[in-house]
Write an enzyme that holds these catalytic residues in place. Sequence first.
Site, PDB file in Angstrom:
ATOM      1  N   ASP A 169      -3.594  -3.737  -4.090  1.00 49.43           N
ATOM      2  CA  ASP A 169      -3.328  -2.323  -3.817  1.00 49.43           C
ATOM      3  C   ASP A 169      -2.220  -1.798  -4.735  1.00 49.43           C
ATOM      4  O   ASP A 169      -1.463  -2.586  -5.334  1.00 49.43           O
ATOM      5  CB  ASP A 169      -2.905  -2.204  -2.344  1.00 49.43           C
ATOM      6  CG  ASP A 169      -3.146  -0.828  -1.755  1.00 49.43           C
ATOM      7  OD1 ASP A 169      -3.448   0.108  -2.510  1.00 49.43           O
ATOM      8  OD2 ASP A 169      -3.012  -0.703  -0.511  1.00 49.43           O
ATOM      9  N   ASP A 172      -9.515   6.188   0.979  1.00 54.36           N
ATOM     10  CA  ASP A 172      -9.043   5.911   2.332  1.00 54.36           C
ATOM     11  C   ASP A 172      -9.785   6.761   3.353  1.00 54.36           C
ATOM     12  O   ASP A 172      -9.633   6.543   4.553  1.00 54.36           O
ATOM     13  CB  ASP A 172      -7.533   6.162   2.438  1.00 54.36           C
ATOM     14  CG  ASP A 172      -6.743   4.944   1.972  1.00 54.36           C
ATOM     15  OD1 ASP A 172      -7.354   3.866   1.811  1.00 54.36           O
ATOM     16  OD2 ASP A 172      -5.518   5.068   1.764  1.00 54.36           O
TER      17      ASP A 172
HETATM   18  C1  DGJ Z   1      -3.707   1.915   0.993  1.00 51.95           C
HETATM   19  C2  DGJ Z   1      -5.100   1.355   1.067  1.00 51.95           C
HETATM   20  O1  DGJ Z   1      -6.008   2.234   0.497  1.00 51.95           O
HETATM   21  C3  DGJ Z   1      -5.436   1.056   2.512  1.00 51.95           C
HETATM   22  O2  DGJ Z   1      -6.764   0.615   2.605  1.00 51.95           O
HETATM   23  C4  DGJ Z   1      -4.477   0.052   3.042  1.00 51.95           C
HETATM   24  O3  DGJ Z   1      -4.648  -1.171   2.359  1.00 51.95           O
HETATM   25  C5  DGJ Z   1      -3.052   0.548   2.881  1.00 51.95           C
HETATM   26  N1  DGJ Z   1      -2.763   0.972   1.540  1.00 51.95           N
HETATM   27  C6  DGJ Z   1      -2.075  -0.520   3.277  1.00 51.95           C
HETATM   28  O4  DGJ Z   1      -0.786  -0.164   3.038  1.00 51.95           O
END
Ligand code: DGJ
Length: 744
Positions: free
Chosen positions: A482, A552
């Site tokens: 990430d 997301d």
């Molecule tokens: C952003 C990601 O897109 C989410 O799926 C998740 O992993 C969060 N970060 C965790 O902090």
Amino acid sequence: MPVTCYTDEKKNIRFKLDTPASTYIMQTADTDGFLLHVYYGRRLKSMETDDLGRIEQHPFLPSGNERERCSFMDCAPFEYPTHGLGDYRDDAFSVLNENGHTATSFSYLKHRVYKGKPGIKGLPATFGKEEECETLEITGEDTANGLEITLFYTVFENTDAIARHVSIKNTGRYKNIKLTKVLSSCTEFYGDEYDTIFLHGSWARERIIDRKPLGYGKHYVSSLRGESSHQEHPFITLLSKDADEDRGDVYGFNFVYSGNFIAQAEKSQFDTVRVMMGINPVDFCWNLKAGEVFETPEVISVYSHEGIGGMTRTFHDLYRNNLIRSRYRDCERPILINNWEATYFNFDTEKLISIAKQASELGIEMLVMDDGWFGHRDDDSSSLGDWTVNEEKLKGGLKYLADEINKLGMKFGIWMEPEMISPDSDLYRAHPDWAIQLPDRKAAMSRAQYVLDLSRRDVIEYTFGQISRILKSANISYLKWDMNRQLTDVGSFMLDKEEQGELFHRYCLGVYELQERLVTEFPDLLLENCSGGGARFDPGMLYYSPQIWTSDDQDPVERLKIQQGTALIYPLSTMGAHVCDCPNHSTGRTTPFATRGYVALAGTFGYELDVTRIPEEDRRMIPAQVAMYHKYNKLVRNGDYYRVASYLENREWDCWEVVSKDKTEALVTIVNVIGRVNYKARLIKLKGLNPQKKYVLKYFDMNTGDEEKNGMTLYGDALMYAGINMTGDYHGDFKGRLLHINEA
Ligand code: DGJ
């Protein structure tokens, strides 16, 4: 032969690049060795075209009319436009030399043609075997600056795509030259009216298609965020006014890079259009010492005379065959369940095992533990950089958890955010200078974190050491990498003052180095890139990971738009997509479990919910969804994608289709977003089938996990030209349906 070169009696050289359905022509002209663009479009038999002087007011070259050189410079279709010598349109290349001058020029020097495709040092790039592609290098010189500029064109023999990049060599007239702008490609278009498509967005709204007419002046999208970004995308399409999904001329340009970019179309006073793409010149300044070479990232250009859909399918084929390297590229990925929206930071070993137990009974194949398992991270305000297991949450540590998950017959995956450092971390307390920051300024935090300075060797070594140690500490099959903030306060405590303008690009090179080492040392690891959702969904990252988290926002209705925009360029097999919780955490919308499954099937397919707490009727549907994935994933992964209807455009319903390469099989998905009175069926005209073949049509039943027994039989021509009424329960909003078509 994809590349043909011809020298005429005046010693001008023409270069013709041919893909199966497109031709690209350029030529040298005049005593100055200008390299001018001639043609890009539908395939031509020969390289003869009307003369270069199509711009009526100025059909001359400077040698015949030196007193009006400026007029020539300001309208000639330059293949690689340079700076400051009379071309007032935007340029691709400028410098700051030791005398403080910024002008550049390009005069043809030499060229060479060879089979295959060279790599680009430190950068992701498409690849191709000798029998798949041919490369043309054209080198020009700028004697005043002591530079050699080489333009690379790799032509793919079976795909309508050309890969382009540029290298600049300092041949030694100056000890150092500062490169202030080195774009990767320029293509000139003549005299037609065009539209453009850009992809715009925001967090949880990535890559929304934006089509508009191209007016005069400069129109561009860009990023200065240190990543390709949620907001704008390194992509531009130029298309004829009449172009639609299936017809018309479409030119797509996509940048194989994950950092700052610019993608621009400029319509000039003479109605010509200059399309350019490359590293954003803002805050870019690269020192090129005598003897050194700078290589740009590459641009992929695709031409289609079969509309937007044709362009899309070409990008999909090229990226599937010539960009993604992972051994998972051609495999079914394990169906995963991710605990992020199930628990956020509030989990422990017991909770994860309870989710995994239930999930494994339903057929889910991998548990992914998301953010919050390390340091003292109970929310997002600490611990990035301290990659030690939080044993209060994970009693017995990572190995114990992974083993327990494995015992359930599931694989185990993990989340990391390797590029980051929290101010509240042991790492920051020990090495505050490892964060990207400007001296004398309070650096801006974002999500309470800073970005590590990946231009530093010590930081790269530390970071890789941490990732490698964690991955070796347990049986970890998958990593979600990430990146949750963009770059600000761009300064490095390591680079000297002359080098600060290199930081953005060096950062990107650092990310690539880390990921290259990762995939080399852990070739069996399934890597999924992610950036606060889909802020780094770009071809650069696909070189390392076969899938990227798309957004997301997992609401299936929002996903229709997001996945349509993403699939405009990127294969369905690359789009991270999960069945979400309801009401959806981003939109608050409640949608049928079945529809959430249909939409996730168009991507990698997985779950992101607490399976122990969802309604029983939804839970009972999971085995059917698992069966659906196993039945159709191969087709979804490898087939040709056709867009039939777009909710983004019609605001009512969405429909897409995937057809196998041999046209024996197809899968049609429909989502009726807004229910309509007296509307029990939608007329759908299918695409991409063989009109002569007879097909059997069977709906998938999400309650049984099987197809209906007896389906209708129709010829491909009837399915495509007359269409079919997709029936089913459309009473109410958000209803979906899946239709499988097989050769009879
Ligand atoms: C952003 C990601 O897109 C989410 O799926 C998740 O992993 C969060 N970060 C965790 O902090």
